[in-house]
Design a protein around this motif. Sequence first.
Motif, mmCIF file in Angstrom:
data_model
loop_
_atom_site.group_PDB
_atom_site.id
_atom_site.type_symbol
_atom_site.label_atom_id
_atom_site.label_comp_id
_atom_site.label_asym_id
_atom_site.label_seq_id
_atom_site.Cartn_x
_atom_site.Cartn_y
_atom_site.Cartn_z
ATOM 1 N N VAL A 82 0.872 -1.069 0.046
ATOM 2 C CA VAL A 82 0.032 -0.028 0.021
ATOM 3 C C VAL A 82 0.894 1.353 0.041
ATOM 4 O O VAL A 82 1.776 1.308 0.808
ATOM 5 N N TYR A 83 0.647 2.113 -0.972
ATOM 6 C CA TYR A 83 1.149 3.357 -0.959
ATOM 7 C C TYR A 83 0.314 4.500 -1.221
ATOM 8 O O TYR A 83 -0.492 4.690 -2.058
ATOM 9 N N GLY A 84 0.080 5.382 0.087
ATOM 10 C CA GLY A 84 -1.136 6.217 0.026
ATOM 11 C C GLY A 84 -2.304 5.418 0.049
ATOM 12 O O GLY A 84 -2.675 4.451 0.959
ATOM 13 N N ASP A 85 -3.212 5.814 -0.769
ATOM 14 C CA ASP A 85 -4.549 5.045 -0.915
ATOM 15 C C ASP A 85 -4.371 4.066 -2.073
ATOM 16 O O ASP A 85 -5.371 3.514 -2.410
ATOM 17 N N GLN A 86 -3.409 3.958 -2.584
ATOM 18 C CA GLN A 86 -3.189 2.739 -3.901
ATOM 19 C C GLN A 86 -2.592 1.334 -3.295
ATOM 20 O O GLN A 86 -1.684 1.308 -2.420
#
Length: 94
Positions: free
Chosen positions: A57-61
């Motif tokens: 997960v990176y940020g909301d991605q």
Amino acid sequence: CFRETPLLDHLQDKGIERLVIAGMMTHMCVEAATRTADDLGFETVLIHDACATRDLVYGDQVIVARDVHLSTLSTLKAYASIKSTSEYLKAEKK
């Protein structure tokens, strides 16, 4: 696997020149071991279907595990011969 461990000394003491790498997690431990093995001068083979990773997960991605795995393999082809288990075993029988 090399950092602050006796692994390199052990491999050198045994005269080992080729490493076959598999394991968990492709984008972390497997990647570090593969790059370091190449940097240290080992002939390195990475068995792509004997490695795995997880979603990131990176940020909301969410980056799905398959994409993480494949993108890491794509970069590691500069450091290792990347083979499937069956390709490797077939080559070893010759």
